[in-house]
Design a protein around this motif. Structure first.
Motif, short mmCIF file in Angstrom:
data_model
loop_
_atom_site.label_atom_id
_atom_site.label_comp_id
_atom_site.label_asym_id
_atom_site.label_seq_id
_atom_site.Cartn_x
_atom_site.Cartn_y
_atom_site.Cartn_z
N VAL A 1 0.83 -1.21 0.00
CA VAL A 1 0.00 0.00 0.00
C VAL A 1 0.87 1.26 0.00
O VAL A 1 2.04 1.23 0.37
CB VAL A 1 -0.95 0.05 1.22
CG1 VAL A 1 -1.79 -1.21 1.32
CG2 VAL A 1 -0.18 0.28 2.52
N GLU A 2 0.23 2.35 -0.41
CA GLU A 2 0.84 3.67 -0.28
C GLU A 2 -0.25 4.65 0.11
O GLU A 2 -1.44 4.41 -0.14
CB GLU A 2 1.50 4.11 -1.59
CG GLU A 2 0.55 4.25 -2.76
CD GLU A 2 1.28 4.63 -4.04
OE1 GLU A 2 1.01 5.73 -4.56
OE2 GLU A 2 2.12 3.82 -4.51
N THR A 3 0.13 5.72 0.75
CA THR A 3 -0.87 6.71 1.14
C THR A 3 -1.42 7.39 -0.11
O THR A 3 -0.69 7.66 -1.06
CB THR A 3 -0.25 7.77 2.07
OG1 THR A 3 0.93 8.31 1.46
CG2 THR A 3 0.12 7.16 3.41
N SER A 4 -2.72 7.63 -0.10
CA SER A 4 -3.39 8.19 -1.27
C SER A 4 -3.07 9.67 -1.42
O SER A 4 -3.08 10.44 -0.46
CB SER A 4 -4.89 8.01 -1.14
OG SER A 4 -5.56 8.69 -2.18
N LEU A 5 -2.83 10.07 -2.67
CA LEU A 5 -2.57 11.47 -2.96
C LEU A 5 -3.83 12.22 -3.40
O LEU A 5 -3.79 13.43 -3.57
CB LEU A 5 -1.51 11.60 -4.06
CG LEU A 5 -0.12 11.09 -3.68
CD1 LEU A 5 0.84 11.26 -4.85
CD2 LEU A 5 0.41 11.81 -2.45
N ARG A 6 -4.95 11.50 -3.57
CA ARG A 6 -6.13 12.22 -4.02
C ARG A 6 -6.69 13.12 -2.92
O ARG A 6 -7.42 14.06 -3.21
CB ARG A 6 -7.20 11.26 -4.53
CG ARG A 6 -7.91 10.42 -3.51
CD ARG A 6 -8.90 9.48 -4.22
NE ARG A 6 -9.66 8.68 -3.26
CZ ARG A 6 -10.47 7.68 -3.60
NH1 ARG A 6 -10.60 7.36 -4.88
NH2 ARG A 6 -11.13 6.99 -2.69
N SER A 7 -6.32 12.86 -1.67
CA SER A 7 -6.74 13.74 -0.59
C SER A 7 -5.68 14.78 -0.24
O SER A 7 -5.91 15.65 0.60
CB SER A 7 -7.08 12.92 0.67
OG SER A 7 -5.93 12.21 1.10
N TYR A 8 -4.50 14.70 -0.89
CA TYR A 8 -3.44 15.68 -0.63
C TYR A 8 -3.78 17.01 -1.31
O TYR A 8 -4.44 17.06 -2.34
CB TYR A 8 -2.10 15.17 -1.18
CG TYR A 8 -1.31 14.32 -0.20
CD1 TYR A 8 -1.94 13.45 0.68
CD2 TYR A 8 0.08 14.37 -0.18
CE1 TYR A 8 -1.22 12.67 1.55
CE2 TYR A 8 0.82 13.58 0.70
CZ TYR A 8 0.16 12.74 1.56
OH TYR A 8 0.89 11.98 2.44
N SER A 9 -3.30 18.07 -0.70
CA SER A 9 -3.58 19.40 -1.22
C SER A 9 -2.30 20.23 -1.24
O SER A 9 -1.40 20.02 -0.43
CB SER A 9 -4.64 20.10 -0.35
OG SER A 9 -4.83 21.44 -0.76
#
Length: 565
Positions: A263-271
């Motif tokens: 897994v990797e942390t999702s970037l779609r919630s990154y701003s």
């Protein structure tokens, strides 16, 4: 103390709790406590042992046992991504990461430099002795040449994972997994948890082909992005294990075959706004991955969308190391196992994902499902729902659509590795860029006493902040004449009136009759009975809770450009 040990509390049934909840709602329907997710699952306000048994019955023990047996490793590993703009920088960062606790080298082949023969030899020597995760485009990727440089006698000891758009053939490397169900591209197109699970099985079905299942399984792994929906992501990782067991059984496999979960942390919630909130998101996502049972975890630095620094990379790595060394969660088998909520959610994800998987298979498999446009349609539907929830602030993106810092400046730097990710924050970042180019003078006309207008004024100020607008306030204007004078003498481009409903109805007609011609005037609140008349007399519009703020503020920007022209 002895008396405390003897105390027993009366058990309360679900019906008794429901009765008390209905009383507390004071007329609101009990159903208002239920939440519908993008996966089509209805979250209940309370989960009990009885509701869990009703849901799963004898399957509960099987589900828990499967989740625990399918895990591929006892703990989890830190898989820090290695960055570098030059070969020298890359190897320096790689060495540093190994010295500081990184245990799986994560390398994306899309570097800004070309590999020299010497560097490929050097990297081949390193991955011969260290576990790795390589991200390549296809079998012709230049980085794969490093496997030709490893001595044959060492190849059986090389351990790693290769993520590619197609399976890579490395027959002489028995411990390198090359069949990857990579759902991350679908995740960034908007896929929800159930869709990601179903697509994982569909990809596995495609890759098996005529292969022997066990030989395939020994080369197979899944690659997920973990979003900020904490419990949903835990349930997703647990559900894939149950689904994998069912999938294996369909091929006649009775014993449990472990499934590595990368897994990797999702970037779609990154701003790009309020960057350090990304650090909190990464920590939240990594913790849910740990509880859900991931085997490899990559935490993206909080500034990875622009240009990660040595410090941000180290912080990201330490997020995983703190969880690994200090939380002690990895010492617990299936930490969320037995939770009424998590077990129920896991089961619901399993049911819905298996149903969608069968639909994909009936349609001819994943390739057909993609080519006929059904997958794109499904993903677009979910993405639209999610974006609308963010635009109306039914869902929060801290520092972006709520609690925004208006003085944040957008960076002009872009990390090419992630520039195509469909992030939730993009519409808000575009909105902020728009207002930075307009530079309007904005104020809030606050009428009456502070206690009467403060809540609305704060709401308006917070909403405007999402576009990077710093608004001034008029202060306590306690008469219509004072409000008219302030408005007439103001040098603002855009003003929002914030006061009580009663005072708003009293002053708006007067203010509309006296406002400067080029001034845009809005009202905080919804006034359906007065709306038509006020708009006809020069009011620009309204600001209220539940409004699509992207559409509203873009509309205001368009009007401001017209006024300035």
């Amino acid at each position: 103390m002895s008396k405390m040990k003897d105390i027993q509390f009366e058990s309360v049934s679900y019906e008794q709790w429901k009765e008390q909840a209905i009383n507390a709602l004071k007329g609101k329907p009990f159903e208002s406590l239920f939440t519908k997710t993008t996966e089509g699952v209805t979250l209940q306000p309370l989960y009990t042992q009885e509701t869990l048994i009703d849901k799963l019955g004898e399957h509960l023990e099987k589900q828990i046992t499967t989740v625990r047996k399918v895990k591929a490793s006892e703990g989890f590993s830190c898989a820090q991504q290695i960055f570098g703009n030059t070969e020298e920088e890359f190897f320096a960062n790689l060495t540093d990461s190994l010295e500081r606790g990184n245990s799986v080298l994560t390398i994306d082949s899309r570097f800004s430099f070309k590999w020299s023969e010497n560097s490929l030899n050097r990297l081949a020597d390193i991955i011969s002795n260290n576990e790795f995760k390589l991200i390549v485009q296809d079998s012709s990727d230049n980085l794969l040449r490093l496997f030709d440089r490893i001595e044959e006698k060492k190849r059986e000891y090389v351990k790693g994972y290769i993520i590619s758009e197609e399976p890579i053939n490395l027959n002489s490397y028995p411990n390198v997994r090359t069949f990857c169900a990579n759902t991350i591209p679908f995740h960034y197109e908007g896929a929800n948890a159930v869709q990601e699970l179903a697509l994982t099985l569909a990809i596995a079905r495609k890759y098996i082909g005529e292969n022997n299942f066990e030989s395939f399984a020994n080369k197979f792994f899944v690659n997920f992005a973990i979003d900020t929906q904490f419990f949903s992501e835990i349930a997703k990782l647990r559900a894939i294990k149950v689904l994998w067991k069912a999938f294996s059984s369909a091929y006649g496999i009775s014993e449990t075959i472990p499934l590595p979960i990368v897994v990797e942390t999702s970037l779609r919630s990154y701003s790009n706004l309020d960057l350090y909130v990304n650090l909190l998101r990464g920590g939240n996502e990594a913790f849910s991955a740990l509880i859900g049972g991931a085997d490899l975890i990559t935490v993206h630095p909080h500034d990875v969308l622009t240009n990660p620094t040595d410090q941000s990379i180290r912080i990201a790595r330490n997020v995983v190391l703190v969880l690994k060394e200090e939380s002690l969660v990895q010492n617990v088998i299936d930490p969320s196992g037995g939770s009424y909520f998590i077990e129920t959610l896991t089961a619901e994800y399993v049911e819905k994902a298996w149903e969608l998987f069968l639909e994909i298979e009936e349609d001819g498999g994943i390739d057909s499902f993609i080519q006929n446009g059904k997958l794109a349609k499904y993903l677009e539907e979910v993405n639209t729902i999610r974006q609308n929830a963010l635009a109306t602030r039914k869902q929060s993106l801290i520092g972006t659509n709520i609690y925004a810092n208006p003085v944040d400046e957008l960076s002009n730097d872009t990390n090419p590795l992630f520039e195509k990710v469909k992030r939730f924050a993009i519409p808000f970042e575009e909105l902020r860029a728009t207002y930075q180019s307009i530079q309007p003078k904005v104020a809030i006309l606050t009428y009456g006493e502070l206690k009467n207008f403060k809540a609305r004024a704060d709401f308006v100020s917070g909403l405007l902040s999402t576009a990077g607008i710093i608004s001034e306030q008029s202060g306590e204007l306690k008469s219509i004449e004072a409000a008219k004078e302030w408005l007439t003498n103001s040098k603002y481009d855009y003003v929002v009136i914030a006061t009580t409903d009663e005072d708003t109805k009293a002053i708006v007609p007067e203010l509309l009759a006296n406002k400067p011609q080029k001034l845009l005037l809005d009202v905080a609140g919804r006034f359906k009975d007065e709306e038509e008349k006020w708009l006809a007399n020069g009011l620009n519009g309204f600001i209220y809770a539940g409004q699509n703020i992207i559409e509203k503020l873009n509309s205001v920007a368009l009007s401001l450009r017209g006024v300035q022209a």
